[in-house]
Design a protein around this motif. Sequence first.
Motif, PDB file in Angstrom:
ATOM      1  N   ALA A 122       0.844  -1.207   0.000  1.00 19.63           N
ATOM      2  CA  ALA A 122       0.000   0.000   0.000  1.00 19.63           C
ATOM      3  C   ALA A 122       0.875   1.251   0.000  1.00 19.63           C
ATOM      4  O   ALA A 122       0.605   2.210  -0.748  1.00 19.63           O
ATOM      5  N   THR A 123       1.928   1.246   0.811  1.00 20.56           N
ATOM      6  CA  THR A 123       2.824   2.412   0.854  1.00 20.56           C
ATOM      7  C   THR A 123       3.500   2.602  -0.509  1.00 20.56           C
ATOM      8  O   THR A 123       3.614   3.724  -1.006  1.00 20.56           O
ATOM      9  N   ARG A 124       3.935   1.501  -1.113  1.00 24.11           N
ATOM     10  CA  ARG A 124       4.608   1.593  -2.420  1.00 24.11           C
ATOM     11  C   ARG A 124       3.700   2.292  -3.443  1.00 24.11           C
ATOM     12  O   ARG A 124       4.131   3.209  -4.139  1.00 24.11           O
ATOM     13  N   GLU A 125       2.450   1.865  -3.499  1.00 21.47           N
ATOM     14  CA  GLU A 125       1.549   2.426  -4.506  1.00 21.47           C
ATOM     15  C   GLU A 125       1.242   3.904  -4.230  1.00 21.47           C
ATOM     16  O   GLU A 125       1.175   4.720  -5.144  1.00 21.47           O
ATOM     17  N   VAL A 177       3.228   6.069  -2.569  1.00 23.67           N
ATOM     18  CA  VAL A 177       4.435   6.863  -2.812  1.00 23.67           C
ATOM     19  C   VAL A 177       4.662   7.042  -4.319  1.00 23.67           C
ATOM     20  O   VAL A 177       5.068   8.102  -4.783  1.00 23.67           O
ATOM     21  N   LYS A 178       4.350   5.992  -5.060  1.00 27.64           N
ATOM     22  CA  LYS A 178       4.502   6.051  -6.515  1.00 27.64           C
ATOM     23  C   LYS A 178       3.630   7.170  -7.102  1.00 27.64           C
ATOM     24  O   LYS A 178       4.103   7.983  -7.897  1.00 27.64           O
ATOM     25  N   ASP A 179       2.377   7.229  -6.644  1.00 26.62           N
ATOM     26  CA  ASP A 179       1.480   8.285  -7.124  1.00 26.62           C
ATOM     27  C   ASP A 179       2.023   9.658  -6.770  1.00 26.62           C
ATOM     28  O   ASP A 179       2.024  10.579  -7.583  1.00 26.62           O
ATOM     29  N   GLU A 180       2.487   9.775  -5.538  1.00 26.80           N
ATOM     30  CA  GLU A 180       2.954  11.101  -5.106  1.00 26.80           C
ATOM     31  C   GLU A 180       4.241  11.498  -5.821  1.00 26.80           C
ATOM     32  O   GLU A 180       4.434  12.669  -6.159  1.00 26.80           O
ATOM     33  N   MET A 181       5.109  10.540  -6.050  1.00 35.88           N
ATOM     34  CA  MET A 181       6.355  10.862  -6.761  1.00 35.88           C
ATOM     35  C   MET A 181       6.079  11.163  -8.234  1.00 35.88           C
ATOM     36  O   MET A 181       6.767  11.978  -8.846  1.00 35.88           O
ATOM     37  N   ALA A 182       5.055  10.510  -8.788  1.00 31.90           N
ATOM     38  CA  ALA A 182       4.691  10.783 -10.191  1.00 31.90           C
ATOM     39  C   ALA A 182       4.307  12.266 -10.330  1.00 31.90           C
ATOM     40  O   ALA A 182       4.658  12.927 -11.310  1.00 31.90           O
ATOM     41  N   ASN A 183       3.633  12.806  -9.316  1.00 31.22           N
ATOM     42  CA  ASN A 183       3.265  14.226  -9.339  1.00 31.22           C
ATOM     43  C   ASN A 183       4.483  15.143  -9.301  1.00 31.22           C
ATOM     44  O   ASN A 183       4.399  16.314  -9.653  1.00 31.22           O
ATOM     45  N   ASP A 212       6.828  -0.967 -13.262  1.00 27.58           N
ATOM     46  CA  ASP A 212       5.695  -1.421 -12.445  1.00 27.58           C
ATOM     47  C   ASP A 212       6.241  -2.401 -11.403  1.00 27.58           C
ATOM     48  O   ASP A 212       6.124  -3.609 -11.551  1.00 27.58           O
ATOM     49  N   SER A 213       6.840  -1.848 -10.341  1.00 24.34           N
ATOM     50  CA  SER A 213       7.522  -2.710  -9.382  1.00 24.34           C
ATOM     51  C   SER A 213       6.561  -3.567  -8.571  1.00 24.34           C
ATOM     52  O   SER A 213       5.571  -3.085  -8.033  1.00 24.34           O
ATOM     53  N   LYS A 214       6.891  -4.857  -8.488  1.00 19.66           N
ATOM     54  CA  LYS A 214       6.137  -5.760  -7.616  1.00 19.66           C
ATOM     55  C   LYS A 214       7.048  -6.191  -6.467  1.00 19.66           C
ATOM     56  O   LYS A 214       6.916  -7.279  -5.909  1.00 19.66           O
ATOM     57  N   ALA A 215       7.992  -5.312  -6.117  1.00 23.41           N
ATOM     58  CA  ALA A 215       8.925  -5.623  -5.033  1.00 23.41           C
ATOM     59  C   ALA A 215       8.774  -4.590  -3.912  1.00 23.41           C
ATOM     60  O   ALA A 215       7.901  -3.723  -3.980  1.00 23.41           O
ATOM     61  N   ASN A 216       9.625  -4.668  -2.897  1.00 19.16           N
ATOM     62  CA  ASN A 216       9.524  -3.702  -1.803  1.00 19.16           C
ATOM     63  C   ASN A 216      10.412  -2.489  -2.066  1.00 19.16           C
ATOM     64  O   ASN A 216      10.998  -1.916  -1.147  1.00 19.16           O
ATOM     65  N   PHE A 217      10.515  -2.131  -3.347  1.00 19.30           N
ATOM     66  CA  PHE A 217      11.273  -0.935  -3.712  1.00 19.30           C
ATOM     67  C   PHE A 217      10.713  -0.365  -5.001  1.00 19.30           C
ATOM     68  O   PHE A 217       9.965  -1.045  -5.722  1.00 19.30           O
ATOM     69  N   LEU A 218      11.071   0.889  -5.278  1.00 20.16           N
ATOM     70  CA  LEU A 218      10.721   1.519  -6.546  1.00 20.16           C
ATOM     71  C   LEU A 218      11.994   1.720  -7.347  1.00 20.16           C
ATOM     72  O   LEU A 218      13.075   1.893  -6.766  1.00 20.16           O
ATOM     73  N   PHE A 219      11.863   1.697  -8.652  1.00 24.02           N
ATOM     74  CA  PHE A 219      13.007   1.920  -9.535  1.00 24.02           C
ATOM     75  C   PHE A 219      12.648   3.166 -10.341  1.00 24.02           C
ATOM     76  O   PHE A 219      11.911   3.088 -11.318  1.00 24.02           O
ATOM     77  N   ALA A 220      13.139   4.316  -9.874  1.00 26.97           N
ATOM     78  CA  ALA A 220      12.604   5.602 -10.325  1.00 26.97           C
ATOM     79  C   ALA A 220      13.583   6.401 -11.168  1.00 26.97           C
ATOM     80  O   ALA A 220      14.795   6.325 -10.983  1.00 26.97           O
TER      81      ALA A 220
END
Length: 353
Positions: free
Chosen positions: A269-272, A274-280, A287-295
């Motif tokens: 839930a946190t990953r998804e 944070v992803k939205d907020e960082m996209a902004n 589309d990470s399915k791990a406990n990290f983002l690749f940004a």
Amino acid sequence: MSWENNVRKVEPYVAGEQPKQKDIIKLNTNECPYPPAPGVAKKAKEMMCESLRLYPDMNAEKLVNALAEYYKVKPAQIFVGVGSDDVLAMAFMTFFNGKEPILFPDITYSFYDVWAELHRIPYKVCPLDEEFKIRKEDYFVPNGGIVIPNPNAPTGVFESVEVMEEIIRANRDVVVIIDEAYVDFGGESVLPLIDKYDNLLVVQTFSKSRAMAGIRIGFAIGNEKLISYLQDVKFSFNSYTMNLPTIEMGTEAVTDDTYFKEITGKIIATRERVKDEMANLGFSFTDSKANFLFATHERVPAQEIFQALKENGIYVRYWNKPRINNRLRITIGTDEQMDKMLAFLKNYLKERN
Ligand code: PMP
């Protein structure tokens, strides 16, 4: 002639930094931000020094049985080791002894080529496509074995079980290792295939989804014959690798499924979010399915952001390597940690304009 001519020279694996300061936000080595299951701490307190006097059970039967029950397999289908690094190293040693090169992706866990070099295993890397996806055809060629992480690291990209099965099926005469270190954060395991394919070895770890990176537990599940070959190599190397408190505490962790689901669910839930907020803020991602983002950021180089974050006590991971040198790998921490990172990034990107 010098003794150095007879030294095995290798270039060791470089792990993420483990800074000594306490007040940092550590999002650089994919650890779990939550504590292990409550039973683990209870067990740690109960463990009396007296129990340390004895050698541990070299078969780690208690832990193996708990895992067998959880994953609905036979104990003889499980091999445990000191972190999945230990399990993978043993598997390389055991199964990759052919003349043909073993195959793995070009962008992947950077320990694979280190083990291959160490054990003098020929290898060939298969380039991922532009979206960091596996090209399955690359694995339909003669080879000495295959290792693929799913989800991959550091990309977080997950390939379907169907694609994995095609690769396993096309390579029945070699061992295919699927490294599922990050599978508990939204991926799907190939475990149901182990009875169908005797060449499939699935490797997982307690370091991420069970919040126990410090204690070092990893395991492999596969056909009984594969496991018995692994045991033979392990017991020819060092029998007592897994210590007694680890066996006890690991068992506690496996038996608390409610807690396991709770923390992995929170991280997803946190990953998804944070992803939205960082996209902004101008970031984009795999589309990470791990406990990290690749940004990556639309404007600001990753290396600059990495440095700026670090100077402010927020550690993420950056590699100055071809194809990924404009990417940050950001481990998902608690909501509070991620909010601090987001606040910093928002401010930094605004000021920089
Ligand atoms: N496989 C992959 C893909 C990883 O990223 C890691 C973590 N560095 C490991 C295996 C090893 O983890 P551990 O030894 O802590 O189980």
